[in-house]
Design a protein around this motif. Structure first.
Motif, short mmCIF file in Angstrom:
data_model
loop_
_atom_site.label_atom_id
_atom_site.label_comp_id
_atom_site.label_asym_id
_atom_site.label_seq_id
_atom_site.Cartn_x
_atom_site.Cartn_y
_atom_site.Cartn_z
N LEU A 1 7.28 15.48 80.47
CA LEU A 1 8.58 16.00 80.96
C LEU A 1 8.90 17.37 80.61
N GLU A 2 7.63 18.11 80.66
CA GLU A 2 7.80 19.77 80.54
C GLU A 2 8.42 20.48 81.73
N GLU A 3 8.26 19.79 82.91
CA GLU A 3 8.85 20.32 83.93
C GLU A 3 9.95 19.34 84.58
N PRO A 4 10.62 19.99 85.43
CA PRO A 4 11.72 18.87 86.26
C PRO A 4 11.08 18.06 87.24
N VAL A 5 11.53 16.71 87.25
CA VAL A 5 10.79 15.78 87.89
C VAL A 5 12.22 15.10 88.72
N TRP A 6 11.95 15.11 90.13
CA TRP A 6 13.01 14.72 90.98
C TRP A 6 12.56 13.24 91.63
N VAL A 7 13.48 12.20 91.72
CA VAL A 7 13.26 10.89 92.23
C VAL A 7 14.41 10.59 93.10
N GLN A 8 14.38 9.70 93.96
CA GLN A 8 15.33 9.17 94.77
C GLN A 8 16.22 8.21 94.21
N GLY A 9 17.41 8.14 94.08
CA GLY A 9 17.95 7.27 93.16
C GLY A 9 19.36 7.51 92.77
N SER A 10 19.78 6.58 91.91
CA SER A 10 21.18 6.59 91.19
C SER A 10 21.08 6.88 89.76
N GLU A 11 21.65 8.17 89.20
CA GLU A 11 21.46 8.52 88.03
C GLU A 11 21.88 7.37 87.02
N GLY A 12 23.09 6.70 87.13
CA GLY A 12 23.61 5.64 86.17
C GLY A 12 22.82 4.56 86.44
N ARG A 13 22.34 4.15 87.45
CA ARG A 13 21.36 2.94 87.76
C ARG A 13 20.00 3.03 86.90
N LEU A 14 19.49 4.34 87.00
CA LEU A 14 18.49 4.65 86.53
C LEU A 14 18.22 4.68 85.02
N ALA A 15 19.33 5.19 84.47
CA ALA A 15 19.54 5.28 83.23
C ALA A 15 19.68 3.82 82.65
N GLN A 16 20.37 2.93 83.26
CA GLN A 16 20.57 1.62 82.82
C GLN A 16 19.14 0.99 82.59
N VAL A 17 18.19 1.08 83.64
CA VAL A 17 16.94 0.66 83.50
C VAL A 17 16.19 1.08 82.34
N PHE A 18 16.06 2.38 81.87
CA PHE A 18 15.38 2.92 81.00
C PHE A 18 15.73 2.78 79.54
N VAL A 19 17.04 2.59 79.36
CA VAL A 19 17.77 2.20 78.26
C VAL A 19 17.35 0.70 77.83
N ASN A 20 17.43 0.00 78.93
CA ASN A 20 17.01 -1.57 78.66
C ASN A 20 15.62 -1.51 78.16
N LEU A 21 14.64 -0.95 78.87
CA LEU A 21 13.22 -0.79 78.57
C LEU A 21 13.05 -0.39 77.30
N LEU A 22 13.67 0.73 76.97
CA LEU A 22 13.44 1.47 75.63
C LEU A 22 14.25 0.44 74.48
N VAL A 23 15.06 -0.06 74.68
CA VAL A 23 15.86 -1.09 73.60
C VAL A 23 14.90 -2.46 73.47
N ASN A 24 14.31 -2.86 74.66
CA ASN A 24 13.34 -3.94 74.69
C ASN A 24 12.13 -3.65 73.74
N ALA A 25 11.64 -2.53 73.91
CA ALA A 25 10.27 -1.80 73.41
C ALA A 25 10.74 -1.79 71.71
N ALA A 26 11.69 -1.31 71.36
CA ALA A 26 12.23 -1.19 70.22
C ALA A 26 12.37 -2.67 69.35
N GLN A 27 12.88 -3.55 69.93
CA GLN A 27 13.00 -4.98 69.58
C GLN A 27 11.92 -5.61 69.35
N SER A 28 10.99 -5.46 70.05
CA SER A 28 9.60 -6.19 69.94
C SER A 28 8.76 -5.44 68.64
#
Length: 753
Positions: A493-520
């Motif tokens: 994450l040292e440099e900007p990385v651009w992807v095609q998508g929706s900021e809110g929806r992608l945030a929802q994906v990674f929040v879910n994955l991080l929370v699942n990882a923590a709860q495991s």
């Protein structure tokens, strides 16, 4: 020849003691002169009745003319004559008449004759001759044939019917070796049968072979041999031939039909089982493939062994069918496969005769996938219901949020002139308070937006998104779950990385994955565990984000269902089973992919591949503030009084505002002739929807319908969406602020100028 009258004693002896009928008649008058007791008994006339008659009287009427010839009968050594006589009862009997002697009785020329009743003999002889004729007819013209052969197999006699069966004239059969008429492939069997017959006299040796002339056609014959060489009346091997060609062809057709039927059964995708007394006596290939067993591992075994223990009583009842039962009922049960998995099978059972004994035939169909699809359909129904619920919740929350945001904006404007008069610390506190209230309402608006997204009816446009900001935001939101369980390690994450998508929806994906990882990872050992968040750019233009943990991992049998809705590996009450399913849907909608690699005790790694893109262009210079537009009249129609009040506060300083909470009352107002420069109308209202209100106004006052601006606080049915789109009117999404409201009014004025 007697020339003197016999003594009375002699006459008595001859007449009354003879076992055959005898009488004496006058040769000139043909009248009876004497009859014996047997004649009286056989003919049924009394002695007096006889003596009153002539020999013509006992002959049938049509034969009396020839009776005179009886006078000229030959002597006793000559051949007897056969006549028909009539008894007293009218019965006509066949008699044999023989002259015994000529004599004189009471001075009259007389003749003694002996009469023997041969009626039964003649009938028996006639019957025998008729039987002989019938036998010969059958022998010569029947469908079967009879052939006599010598010990060496040569034909020495053949019935006429043999010509039809063997296809050769009789003169070409006699003297010919019978083996010459046998099909080459069947000759060995006939030679063996002939030897067997010669070794077993008077026993019938049966067989079947093909016979015919050398050029064909060949016919199947049943051959029955009986060695009667030692029988003086026969002196030959009797061979009885019966044409069974049609029977053999029918048997062959049946065999082919059965073979075809068996092939159909074997290739059928349905499960077919034949059971007798609870044991499997036949199973098709589909059963073996479904259970993962070899045929010898199934045949002869109890059928219920392959049934799930919980379903055995139900399956046993389904297999208990009585002969003559009506349409078989459908029963469903689970089969246990060799690998421990189970199949849901729907089957019907019918009684059959199998291999000559009663059995039960069960046709089964694997409905496992159908049940799974039905389950998914039920999940889809639940998802749809939850989506509708989310849409309703979003609508209900958006109205007070819209009112609150409008009121906060009004307060900020109203307080601005007065803030200069208070101290700086107090002014900062008031400004921070207003900002906190606005931020809180913005957070509620984001939550509502997520609910609307969950309902799948409010799609967001995709565009360039800087991924670092999305991941930073996701890490902050998941930090409370992570801090007590593991260290968060980030890379790439040292440099900007651009992807095609929706900021809110992608945030929802990674929040879910991080929370699942923590709860495991269990709490209490944060220093010994970690969650890694890594970003890598691929040569294929995709950006891959990995979320890896050191938790307990996922069991292999759970991996195929991990992204199914409502499936969860978490404890009951901890997870809903929707998180990963929603993540999967979002990533797929972005044109990406999500996959998982995991093993028990080794943690899990989720990889999300997204489409990379070029950064967004530099921000354009801010446009100058729009010039104020003239004061206008605005009608606000919303069933929420708070929304009406808040919009009125925002606009009343610059414009004339009239509000109505009843859409029916607003319709009466507009149809009565009232006119406004703008009509702000809510879409979903209890009395009349905004679309219905617009349609009523367009019919009576189209110029007023052209000044509608719709407001909506949530989602609605596809039908309402289509109707709303057909109006062609602009839409404001709640909650909105004063600037958005003024912009909508300005665009409306410019479009209707």
């Amino acid at each position: 020849m007697l020339t003197t009258a016999p003594s009375p004693e002699l006459i008595d002896a001859l007449f009354n003691c003879s076992p055959v009928a005898m009488w004496v008649f006058d040769r000139e008058t043909l009248r009876f002169l004497a009859v014996n007791d047997e004649a009286v008994r056989r003919y049924g006339y009394s002695r007096e009745e006889f003596l009153a008659r002539t020999i013509l009287d006992i002959r049938p009427v049509d034969q009396r003319d020839g009776a005179r010839a009886a006078v000229d009968l030959p002597d006793g050594s000559a051949r007897p004559r056969h006549w028909l006589h009539r008894t007293a009862s009218g019965e006509v009997i066949d008699v044999e008449v023989r002259r015994a002697a000529d004599l004189e009785l009471a001075g009259r020329p007389a003749r003694l004759v002996i009469i023997r009743d041969v009626t039964e003999e003649r009938r028996a002889l006639a019957s025998l001759r008729a039987s002989e004729r019938r036998f010969r007819a059958v022998l010569e013209h029947g469908t079967d044939a009879l052939v006599f052969q010598c010990a060496e197999g040569k034909i020495i006699w053949a019935a006429a019917s043999a010509r039809n069966i063997l296809g050769c004239p009789i003169d070409q059969l006699v003297g010919r070796q019978g083996l010459d008429l046998v099909h080459p492939d069947d000759r060995a069997a006939i030679v063996a049968a002939r030897a067997d017959s010669l070794a077993r006299p008077f026993e019938r040796i049966r067989g079947v072979a093909r016979y015919g002339p050398r050029e064909g056609p060949w016919r199947w014959l049943e051959v029955v041999r009986e060695n009667r060489l030692d029988d003086p009346a026969v002196g030959a091997v009797v061979v009885h031939l019966r044409d069974v060609t049609e029977q053999k062809l029918a048997e062959e057709a049946l065999r082919r039909s059965e073979e075809s039927f068996r092939n159909v059964i074997e290739s059928s995708p349905d499960l077919v089982v034949v059971a007798r007394e609870g044991l499997a006596v036949y199973v098709n290939a589909a059963v073996l493939g479904a259970l993962g067993l070899a045929r010898e591992g199934v045949l002869g075994r109890p059928v219920l062994e392959a049934v799930h223990p919980e379903d055995r009583a139900l399956v046993r009842a389904g297999l208990s069918v009585a002969p003559g039962a009506s349409r078989p009922e459908v029963t469903e049960g689970r089969l246990v496969c060799a690998d421990g998995s189970s199949l849901s099978v729907e089957f019907r059972a019918v009684p059959v005769d199998f291999a000559g004994a009663p059995a039960v035939l069960a046709f089964g169909r694997d409905v496992t996938e159908r049940r799974r699809l039905e389950g998914r359909l039920a999940v889809a129904d639940r998802m749809s219901s939850i989506g509708s619920l989310a849409a309703g919740v979003a609508h209900e929350i958006n109205n007070p949020v819209a009112s609150s945001l409008a009121n906060v904006g009004f307060l900020a404007e109203a307080m601005a002139p007065h803030l200069a008069a208070v101290s700086a610390p107090e002014r900062r506190e008031l400004e921070e308070t207003l900002r906190d209230v606005r931020d809180g309402l913005e957070r509620v608006r984001v939550i509502v937006r997520d609910l609307k997204t969950f309902s799948h009816l409010d799609e967001q446009a995709l565009g360039p998104v800087e991924l670092r900001g999305v991941l930073d935001s996701a890490c902050r939101l998941a930090f409370n779950e992570l801090k007590h369980r593991a260290r968060l390690v980030r890379s790439g994450l040292e440099e900007p990385v651009w992807v095609q998508g929706s900021e809110g929806r992608l945030a929802q994906v990674f929040v879910n994955l991080l929370v699942n990882a923590a709860q495991s990872i269990p709490e209490g050992a944060a220093g010994q565990n970690e969650v890694r968040l890594a970003v890598r750019r691929g040569d294929d233009g995709r950006v891959r984000v990995e979320v890896q943990d050191t938790g307990g991992g996922i069991r292999p049998e759970h991996l195929p269902r991990l992204f199914d809705p409502f499936f969860t590996t978490k404890a009951k009450g901890v997870g809903t089973g929707l998180g990963l399913s929603i993540c999967h849907s979002i990533v797929r909608a972005h044109g990406g992919a999500i996959e998982v690699e995991s093993a028990p005790g080794r943690g899990s790694c989720f990889r999300v591949a997204l489409l990379g893109c070029v950064p967004a262009g530099p921000a354009a210079d801010p446009e100058p503030a729009p010039a104020p537009f003239p004061r206008v009249s605005v009608l606000v129609v919303d069933d929420e009084p708070g929304v009406c009040a808040s919009i009125s506060r925002l606009l009343k300083a610059e414009h004339e505002v009239v509000t109505y909470s009843s859409s029916r009352t607003a319709r009466e107002l507009l149809l009565s002739g009232a006119r406004f420069d703008a009509v702000l109308c809510d879409v979903m209202m209890p009395e009349l929807t905004g679309v219905q209100l617009h349609a009523a106004v367009r019919e009576r006052a189209p110029e007023q319908a052209a000044r509608f601006v719709f407001m909506t606080g949530g989602v609605f049915s596809a039908e309402t969406r289509a109707l709303l789109a057909n109006t062609g009117r602009p839409v404001l999404h709640k909650p909105f602020e004063k600037a958005q409201l003024l912009a909508a009014l300005r665009e409306l004025q410019e479009s209707t100028r």
